[in-house]
Design an enzyme around this catalytic site. Structure first.
Site, mmCIF file in Angstrom:
data_model
loop_
_atom_site.group_PDB
_atom_site.id
_atom_site.type_symbol
_atom_site.label_atom_id
_atom_site.label_comp_id
_atom_site.label_asym_id
_atom_site.label_seq_id
_atom_site.Cartn_x
_atom_site.Cartn_y
_atom_site.Cartn_z
ATOM 1 C CE LYS A 71 10.929 5.161 -13.571
ATOM 2 N NZ LYS A 71 10.353 5.609 -12.281
ATOM 3 C CE LYS A 125 7.196 2.494 -13.309
ATOM 4 N NZ LYS A 125 7.009 3.888 -13.758
ATOM 5 C CB ALA A 142 -0.941 0.001 1.207
ATOM 6 N N GLY A 143 1.877 1.263 -0.862
ATOM 7 C CA GLY A 143 2.588 2.510 -1.100
ATOM 8 C C GLY A 143 1.726 3.431 -1.944
ATOM 9 C CB ALA A 144 2.410 6.695 -3.530
ATOM 10 C CD1 TRP A 145 2.633 2.259 -9.685
ATOM 11 C CD2 TRP A 145 0.758 3.475 -9.694
ATOM 12 N NE1 TRP A 145 2.049 2.144 -10.932
ATOM 13 C CE2 TRP A 145 0.890 2.877 -10.962
ATOM 14 C CE3 TRP A 145 -0.358 4.273 -9.465
ATOM 15 C CZ2 TRP A 145 -0.033 3.037 -11.996
ATOM 16 C CZ3 TRP A 145 -1.285 4.449 -10.486
ATOM 17 C CH2 TRP A 145 -1.114 3.844 -11.734
ATOM 18 N N GLY A 146 0.552 1.703 -5.364
ATOM 19 C CA GLY A 146 -0.300 0.564 -5.057
ATOM 20 C C GLY A 146 -1.652 0.993 -4.509
ATOM 21 N NE ARG A 184 8.174 6.696 -4.434
ATOM 22 C CZ ARG A 184 7.358 5.783 -3.916
ATOM 23 N NH1 ARG A 184 7.826 4.907 -3.046
ATOM 24 N NH2 ARG A 184 6.097 5.722 -4.266
ATOM 25 C CG ASN A 185 13.884 7.007 -7.287
ATOM 26 O OD1 ASN A 185 14.599 6.298 -6.599
ATOM 27 N ND2 ASN A 185 12.712 6.588 -7.755
#
Length: 463
Positions: free
Chosen positions: A286, A197, A50-54, A348-349
């Site tokens: 990337k 990723k 349940a991170g941001a994209w999930g 975020r990177n």
């Protein structure tokens, strides 16, 4: 399902947004037929992680299909016990009170008081608790729709038809090895869509990359035909706020086109492609260079000129690496550059690189950052450097007339490795690398890649 839904004609009002329902039920019914679902047996979709994209991915599905409760069940799993610190709870309270739709929703659900108590320091909130109300710990400023949250992994996935991997690559293998124990007696084979990723490096029997879909395949024994990768130039919060976006779902013919159709929305266009592993690796590549971009931005006070110099060098290295990984690298140029562009702008990177260069974060804090989640570019720097430093992959040096490891032609990657992994140099080293008079014109690196047969099938495990 959790959440209040109001309908008027063909429109759904959920979390303050209006969506058109034309064709949604037909798309759901079509996917149900392909999966052999009987009447009364809901299609079970579970997000793992349940991170941001999930979280956004699960919320998009909930917003679109959650009204068809008899036909689909959408849930998300996250680990229990992660406490929300006082500062985050105070900020969350401010977000709630700035959004009338969210405020009214929490009051109707009798959930507002706990956020008042947390703001006062009288109560501790937990990440799984606030996720049920639509708040992702890694994306507090973007309220989502309420989600059905399960904290017991076995309960979440044992009968799932579609599992969405929203875990960082560094956690994927461990969690799916546990999942495999719960699937031993399954009759039907689930579909898995990975959003992760990141990569790992393996050196035996030959140097090669291991991607999250390959980790899932090895951990569970699920055929690669049933494992897909979805990625693209996307910022999770912007997608949920209905900024126009696109993505590709990559995998075998059997599922990618039906799933692309099922996932497609007016503001989120999903294409499909058969080249799963290469696109997946590009999604990790990337992130490597995004960290350096953040450093350059911070160290030069957002100088557009300096950032463009960095962009020229980092894209030439990515093109060079792509020629090692893909037989037809020109097919990947568009997706890779688009994903790189958005990650350098707002990912975020890049943020992590900025914070390191400003001294607001240190490497000793690790690569899992509160409020952001896992910074996957850090491990990817180590993995790509380790792989491309192997002598078995040697390529001809353009000037010295001798074979060298591919990493010797990637000075930005080498510098990031010295900063992030070896910790031999400070963030300032990235500027020194750009200003080095011996640094070749990035055009030359691209020409080298285009005029030599660099393709190494073994890197992606190809025969």
């Amino acid at each position: 399902m959790v959440g209040s839904i109001e309908r008027m004609g063909h429109n759904l009002y959920s979390n303050g947004s209006i969506q058109n329902f034309n064709g949604l039920e037909e798309k759901l019914d079509e996917l149900r037929r392909l999966l052999g679902k009987a009447a009364g047996d809901p299609l079970r979709i579970v997000g793992v992680g349940a991170g941001a994209w999930g979280s956004v991915f699960a919320a998009l599905l909930q917003d679109s299909y959650g009204q068809y409760r008899e036909k689909v069940q959408i849930r998300i799993w996250r680990r229990p016990g992660r406490a929300v610190d006082r500062a985050t709870a105070e900020h969350l309270f401010e977000v709630i009170n700035s959004r009338e739709d969210v405020l009214r929703r929490l009051i109707r659900r009798c959930a507002y008081l706990k956020y008042v108590e947390a703001r006062l320091g009288d109560r501790t909130l937990y990440a799984d608790e606030i996720l049920k109300d639509g708040f992702c710990l890694n994306m507090i400023d973007t309220p989502l729709c309420p989600l059905k949250v399960v904290t017991n992994l076995q309960e979440a996935i044992w009968d799932a038809d579609i599992v969405v991997n929203g875990l960082p690559s560094t956690e994927t293998r461990e969690v799916f090895e546990e999942i495999s124990h719960y699937w031993k007696e399954r009759i039907t084979v689930p579909i898995i869509i990975s959003l992760s990723k990141g990569i790992e490096a393996a050196l035996d029997p030959v140097p090669h990359i291991i991607t999250p879909t390959q980790m899932i395949n090895r951990a569970t024994g699920i055929s690669m035909e049933n494992i897909l990768y979805l990625g693209g130039p996307n910022i999770a919060s912007e997608i949920y706020n209905k900024e126009y976006a696109n993505a590709r779902i990559c995998g075998a013919d059997k599922w990618r086109k039906p799933l692309a159709k099922f996932l497609r929305q007016p503001h989120f266009i999903v294409w499909d492609n058969s080249d799963l592993v290469t696109h997946e690796v590009m999604g990790g590549l990337k992130n490597v260079y995004a960290i350096g971009a953040g450093m350059v931005a911070a160290l030069t006070n957002e100088s557009a000129t300096s950032k463009s110099v960095y962009f020229a060098h980092c894209t030439s290295e990515m093109i060079f690496i792509t020629h090692l990984l893909a037989e037809e690298p020109e097919k990947l140029a568009g997706p890779l550059l688009a994903d790189t562009y958005v990650t350098l702008l707002k990912g975020r990177n890049a943020w992590y690189g900025q914070m390191l260069a400003k001294g607001e974060l240190s490497l000793d804090m690790g690569d899992s950052i509160t409020g952001k989640g896992m910074i996957q570019g850090v491990s990817a720097v180590g993995a790509f450097y380790e792989l491309l430093s192997q002598s078995s992959l040697n390529v001809p040096h353009p000037e010295e007339n001798k074979p060298v490891a591919p990493v010797e032609l990637c000075p930005i990657l080498k510098t990031l490795y010295k900063i992030l992994i070896r910790r031999e140099q400070s963030s300032q080293a990235i500027l020194k690398a750009l200003r080095d008079e011996t640094l070749n014109d990035p055009r030359e690196r691209i020409e080298i890649a285009q005029t030599h047969a660099f393709y190494k099938p073994s890197l992606l495990g190809q025969p």
